[in-house]
Design a protein around this motif. Sequence first.
Motif, PDB file in Angstrom:
ATOM      1  N   ARG A  17       0.832  -1.210   0.000  1.00 31.40           N
ATOM      2  CA  ARG A  17       0.000   0.000   0.000  1.00 31.40           C
ATOM      3  C   ARG A  17       0.864   1.257   0.000  1.00 31.40           C
ATOM      4  O   ARG A  17       2.049   1.226   0.319  1.00 31.40           O
ATOM      5  N   THR A  18       0.233   2.344  -0.360  1.00 30.63           N
ATOM      6  CA  THR A  18       0.920   3.630  -0.397  1.00 30.63           C
ATOM      7  C   THR A  18       0.241   4.587   0.560  1.00 30.63           C
ATOM      8  O   THR A  18      -0.967   4.505   0.785  1.00 30.63           O
ATOM      9  N   ALA A  19       1.024   5.496   1.122  1.00 30.68           N
ATOM     10  CA  ALA A  19       0.470   6.406   2.124  1.00 30.68           C
ATOM     11  C   ALA A  19       1.094   7.783   2.020  1.00 30.68           C
ATOM     12  O   ALA A  19       2.299   7.917   1.784  1.00 30.68           O
ATOM     13  N   LEU A  20       0.269   8.800   2.230  1.00 34.51           N
ATOM     14  CA  LEU A  20       0.714  10.189   2.351  1.00 34.51           C
ATOM     15  C   LEU A  20       0.422  10.650   3.764  1.00 34.51           C
ATOM     16  O   LEU A  20      -0.736  10.594   4.207  1.00 34.51           O
ATOM     17  N   VAL A  21       1.446  11.090   4.476  1.00 37.77           N
ATOM     18  CA  VAL A  21       1.287  11.589   5.848  1.00 37.77           C
ATOM     19  C   VAL A  21       1.731  13.034   5.885  1.00 37.77           C
ATOM     20  O   VAL A  21       2.896  13.348   5.609  1.00 37.77           O
ATOM     21  N   THR A  22       0.834  13.946   6.214  1.00 34.49           N
ATOM     22  CA  THR A  22       1.200  15.358   6.298  1.00 34.49           C
ATOM     23  C   THR A  22       1.745  15.666   7.690  1.00 34.49           C
ATOM     24  O   THR A  22       1.420  14.988   8.658  1.00 34.49           O
ATOM     25  N   GLY A  23       2.583  16.674   7.756  1.00 34.92           N
ATOM     26  CA  GLY A  23       3.200  17.019   9.032  1.00 34.92           C
ATOM     27  C   GLY A  23       4.009  15.865   9.589  1.00 34.92           C
ATOM     28  O   GLY A  23       4.010  15.605  10.795  1.00 34.92           O
ATOM     29  N   ALA A  24       4.732  15.175   8.700  1.00 35.75           N
ATOM     30  CA  ALA A  24       5.389  13.916   9.078  1.00 35.75           C
ATOM     31  C   ALA A  24       6.862  14.080   9.427  1.00 35.75           C
ATOM     32  O   ALA A  24       7.584  13.094   9.500  1.00 35.75           O
ATOM     33  N   THR A  25       7.305  15.304   9.662  1.00 40.94           N
ATOM     34  CA  THR A  25       8.722  15.503   9.957  1.00 40.94           C
ATOM     35  C   THR A  25       9.026  15.507  11.446  1.00 40.94           C
ATOM     36  O   THR A  25      10.194  15.611  11.837  1.00 40.94           O
ATOM     37  N   SER A  26       8.001  15.366  12.296  1.00 41.14           N
ATOM     38  CA  SER A  26       8.240  15.346  13.740  1.00 41.14           C
ATOM     39  C   SER A  26       7.056  14.743  14.472  1.00 41.14           C
ATOM     40  O   SER A  26       5.967  14.580  13.913  1.00 41.14           O
TER      41      SER A  26
END
Length: 253
Positions: free
Chosen positions: A8-17
């Motif tokens: 599966r593929t996923a996009l996570v926003t605000g994923a730098t911390s």
Amino acid sequence: MSMRLAGRTALVTGATSNIGRAIAEAYAAQGAHVVVSGRSAERGEEVVAGIRARGGRADFVQADLDGGAAASQTLAEQATRALGGRIDILVNNAGIYPADSTEATDEKTFDQVYAVNVKAPFFLTAAVAPAMAEAGGGAIINLGSWIARLGIPVGALYSSTKGAMETLTRAWAAEFGPRGVRVNAISPGVVLAPAPGEEHPAEVMMKGTPANRMGTPEEIANAAVYLAADESAFVHGVVLDVDGGRTTVAVVA
């Protein structure tokens, strides 16, 4: 042992911390190809490098989700390309939290917080959900907050945006669920990365709860894996409290 998000593929926003980073890392550990999105390229590349070093698949897509529909649309397009043509999982995590009182909040701040916390995920979902439905389905996970339902004397503006996201979760479940896209939310309690030997001022908010401690980003990520995986196939429109019992149990402190 099979990985729960393999293929599966996923996009996570605000994923730098913090929570977003933990979710991206957990998804990659469960076999997903993840787009790590955020404003800081340096921090984003660090997250990606860590995932790859552990054998996972990840790419960084820089985005400043300022609330403009164009910014959300651009992120959706760039993430789709990076993920090979589709997004199976979207996590709307990016947000800002000014802890000002109501009387100290100016109009510029009000507009900015609603733009980042509500308008940006609204238009990102609008860009991603129809494509998910056309591809056969997907999962969208929004981040709410325990203070959306239990008032505290600071942060009224932020808590109202999280209340909006929890309402959108139910509305989107009704709108997109029949088309194969499950929409749910997680409502974290007080969550901070642990600092050994230090007590954070926010810890007092969790005193007397059943957990009697702050949560960790990894504990929220575990819930995000569940809501993205097949185990939750019959779960639509819920706000899952992962808050140590803060909103459901009388606090005795």
